[in-house]
Design a protein around this motif. Structure first.
Motif, mmCIF file in Angstrom:
data_model
loop_
_atom_site.group_PDB
_atom_site.id
_atom_site.type_symbol
_atom_site.label_atom_id
_atom_site.label_comp_id
_atom_site.label_asym_id
_atom_site.label_seq_id
_atom_site.Cartn_x
_atom_site.Cartn_y
_atom_site.Cartn_z
ATOM 1 N N ASN A 83 0.817 -1.212 0.000
ATOM 2 C CA ASN A 83 0.000 0.000 0.000
ATOM 3 C C ASN A 83 0.854 1.267 0.000
ATOM 4 O O ASN A 83 0.510 2.276 -0.625
ATOM 5 N N GLU A 141 -6.356 -6.061 -0.952
ATOM 6 C CA GLU A 141 -7.508 -5.510 -1.666
ATOM 7 C C GLU A 141 -7.965 -4.200 -1.035
ATOM 8 O O GLU A 141 -8.483 -3.314 -1.722
ATOM 9 N N GLY A 142 -7.776 -4.064 0.269
ATOM 10 C CA GLY A 142 -8.232 -2.864 0.973
ATOM 11 C C GLY A 142 -7.281 -1.688 0.909
ATOM 12 O O GLY A 142 -7.436 -0.744 1.690
ATOM 13 N N THR A 143 -6.330 -1.697 -0.011
ATOM 14 C CA THR A 143 -5.377 -0.586 -0.119
ATOM 15 C C THR A 143 -6.057 0.785 -0.200
ATOM 16 O O THR A 143 -5.597 1.738 0.448
ATOM 17 N N ASN A 183 -8.476 1.925 1.313
ATOM 18 C CA ASN A 183 -8.936 2.361 2.632
ATOM 19 C C ASN A 183 -7.803 2.892 3.502
ATOM 20 O O ASN A 183 -8.066 3.505 4.539
ATOM 21 N N ASN A 240 -9.406 -8.696 -5.629
ATOM 22 C CA ASN A 240 -9.311 -9.677 -4.555
ATOM 23 C C ASN A 240 -8.008 -10.469 -4.667
ATOM 24 O O ASN A 240 -7.623 -10.901 -5.761
ATOM 25 N N GLU A 289 -0.190 -8.632 2.521
ATOM 26 C CA GLU A 289 -1.245 -8.789 3.519
ATOM 27 C C GLU A 289 -0.727 -9.820 4.498
ATOM 28 O O GLU A 289 0.082 -10.677 4.124
ATOM 29 N N LEU A 295 -15.520 -1.306 9.534
ATOM 30 C CA LEU A 295 -14.270 -1.903 9.070
ATOM 31 C C LEU A 295 -13.312 -2.204 10.209
ATOM 32 O O LEU A 295 -12.406 -3.031 10.077
ATOM 33 N N GLY A 351 -11.123 3.549 7.634
ATOM 34 C CA GLY A 351 -12.457 3.121 8.052
ATOM 35 C C GLY A 351 -13.212 4.135 8.880
ATOM 36 O O GLY A 351 -13.956 3.753 9.797
#
Length: 603
Positions: free
Chosen positions: A145, A219-221, A223, A237, A263, A491, A551
């Motif tokens: 990220n 996948e949540g980069t 955020n 994903n 991750e 989150l 989040g």
């Protein structure tokens, strides 16, 4: 320096080993006839060593404070001790020695090689770290990220080279050549083209056996990175992407596959050599579910992001244990993964895989080329880096604090409120700092010639390296309460992210409750008065938080936005104003958040 030979020293390291064959974990899956087994030809194999790091974050010099230690169990006392570790000069020596005698060795990483870096690298847009990794012999890495902190164009410049578009060239006018290692971004695609912005995989020919490396970030980069940093990008994903490209690699005749994933997980113990136990039961977090779903053709998984250390076995979709590793962060550890390649079908012989984490101790010779690189950039940075900006009377821990309310987080939030409280500066009434943005500690002991207790600009920069611009927004009391509740819900329900509040906000966090109820609404006080849901308040935060990052969508409901100075500017100004020689800044008392249910109540 230790007088032991290097081989003996490495042999004495307590390391977590994975050996599926020794445990007989495949015995129930393959039960050949004994006579057939005796007559069956032994497979022709090729040995391959993987050396892995992750989350280096530009820490060329040995990290200070708790960021520069690794927890291990003292073999003499059985007690957990903190061992000084890290520094590119030592990491280079360790990796070069680890490669000695190995016919085949590949050095890999699982993202965040750059970004959130100390001044020595960050001041030069992380070009020094890329140069160091080239010298180190890094072959391939996934993006993380933080590779997107300055946007996709800057990431591509890191790969391809060229001078910075604004600041130009640094090193005697010569052009930055870029990374000689490969960046992989299989699940990062352009919204316009739908294609990965960088190659999804890299293939290494190991004496006739093709080995494929697939690289993804979480996948949540989006955020956890500013909106500008991921503008125009989509993040797919992890499992779906890896399985897609594993199939593509197999179609190309590549049957040995390694996944590099930014991750990670959370081991039950913080010691680097913790044994995860059978079937990876001792590790939790996102990587567990990901690893259980990744195609069995992937023979080993190298991870990062959580800054933890583990060398575990997590079952694949067929229930067969598979190596999953992480080497902490900041170059304090490296992972050695040894495996055998079947030259008949080109696959990784899964029972052969062993993995161990090794501490990058500071009692080995420094690598001269890395010493020269550090000295070169230190000379360029010195006029800025060595300037005193404040004074402290003791360590003020941030990254190194395990408390929800961190002493350095309190200082940063107070600095932001102080700098933005004036009407013409935004009229802030309260400020919040995200815990993940606190990248280090303020350490009392001198790091150079400045003297004990002196905070240099370089040290302040290491704490706040993003130079995020500050924002002040108007939020209703109801939105402000929702903001506090989002620390432990949505989150952040499973892994709370506790914001660091300025001194004038207090409340109670009850960990015996669930979700948003963990914030006791009636306990929230601002300047000693109960929060009024119908009233409006001016709230300060850095641009990442103010944009809903980590989040916290309640921030996006704010109005009347005013953009202020950078978080670093406010931090250094506060240190200068509030500390002098003889009257240093003291450690905050950590009384803003009352915590119930953490073993004992904490004030």
């Amino acid at each position: 320096m230790s007088g032991r030979p290097q081989a003996a020293r490495r042999g004495l390291r307590r390391a977590t080993l994975i050996s599926f064959a020794a445990a007989g974990l495949l015995g129930s899956l393959v039960a050949p006839n004994l006579a057939e087994a005796k007559s069956a030809p032994k497979p022709r194999v090729e040995d391959l060593q993987l050396l892995a790091i992750n989350d280096f974050h530009g820490n060329l010099e040995p990290p200070a404070g708790s960021s520069g230690t690794i927890k291990e169990i003292d073999p003499k006392t059985g007690q957990v001790v903190s061992t000084p570790a890290g520094g590119i000069e030592y990491l280079a020596t360790e990796l070069r020695q680890a490669r000695e005698g190995k016919r085949n060795s590949v050095t890999v990483a699982a993202g965040d090689i750059v970004g959130a870096s100390p001044l020595l690298s960050g001041l030069f847009h992380d070009e020094p770290t890329v140069e160091a990794m080239n010298k180190l012999g890094l072959d391939v890495t996934s993006v993380g990220n933080h590779e997107f902190d300055e946007g996709a164009k800057e990431l591509l410049r890191m790969q391809r080279g060229g001078c910075h578009p604004v600041d130009g060239c640094y090193a005697d006018g010569r052009t930055f050549e870029g990374a000689s290692f490969k960046y992989l971004a299989a699940n990062v695609t352009s919204e316009k083209t739908g294609k990965p912005i960088l190659p999804p995989y890299w293939i290494k020919n190991v004496r006739g056996v093709k080995v494929g490396f697939i690289g993804v970030t979480l996948e949540g980069t989006p955020n956890i990175v500013t909106a500008e940093g991921v503008k125009g990008l989509k993040f797919g994903n992890e499992v779906t992407t890896i399985n897609k490209y594993a199939a593509e690699l197999r179609a190309r005749g590549v049957n040995s596959i390694v996944a590099l994933i930014h991750e990670g997980g959370y081991p039950a113990s913080t010691t680097y050599n913790y044994d995860c136990g059978a079937a990876g039961a001792g590790v939790s977090g996102p990587i567990v579910d990901i690893a259980r779903k990744i195609d069995p053709s992937v023979g080993a998984i190298v991870t990062g992001h959580t800054h933890n250390s583990y060398a575990c076995a997590i079952p694949d979709p067929n229930g067969v244990p598979r190596s999953v590793t992480s080497a902490a962060s900041f170059g304090r550890l490296y992972t050695e993964i040894d495996l055998k390649l079947d030259k008949t079908d080109g696959s990784i012989i899964r029972p052969s895989v062993t993995a161990a984490n090794h501490v990058v101790r500071r009692d080995v010779p420094k690598a001269p080329d890395m010493t020269a690189l550090i000295a070169y950039y230190n000379k360029l940075a010195a006029p800025i880096a060595n300037r005193p900006v404040g004074y402290i009377g003791a360590d003020i821990n941030g990254r190194g604090s395990s408390d929800f309310e961190k002493p350095l987080g309190d200082v940063i939030a107070d600095a932001q409120l102080a700098g933005l409280a004036a009407k013409d500066k935004g009229g802030a009434q309260v400020a919040f700092m995200n815990p993940g943005g606190i990248r280090s500690d303020l350490v009392y002991r001198a790091s150079g010639a400045e003297g004990d207790g002196v905070v240099t600009y370089a040290e302040a920069f290491t704490v706040q390296p993003f130079t995020n611009m500050m924002q002040v927004k108007t939020l209703t009391g109801a939105a402000l309460l929702a903001l506090l509740q989002q620390q432990v819900s949505g989150l952040n329900d499973a892994a709370p992210k506790i914001l660091q509040p300025s001194a004038n906000l207090t409340y109670t966090l009850d960990l015996t409750k669930k979700g948003a109820d963990r914030i006791l609404a009636t306990s929230v006080r601002l300047d000693g008065a109960p929060l009024d849901p119908a009233a409006t308040y001016r709230v300060a935060a850095n641009e990442f938080l103010a944009g809903g990052g980590d989040g916290f969508p309640a921030f996006t409901t704010g109005t009347d936005k005013l953009v202020g100075p950078s978080d670093l500017d406010l931090f250094t100004a506060y240190l200068t104003t509030n500390s002098k020689p003889g009257t240093p800044l003291t450690v905050p008392a950590q009384t803003r958040i009352k915590i119930i249910g953490a073993g004992t109540d904490q004030d």
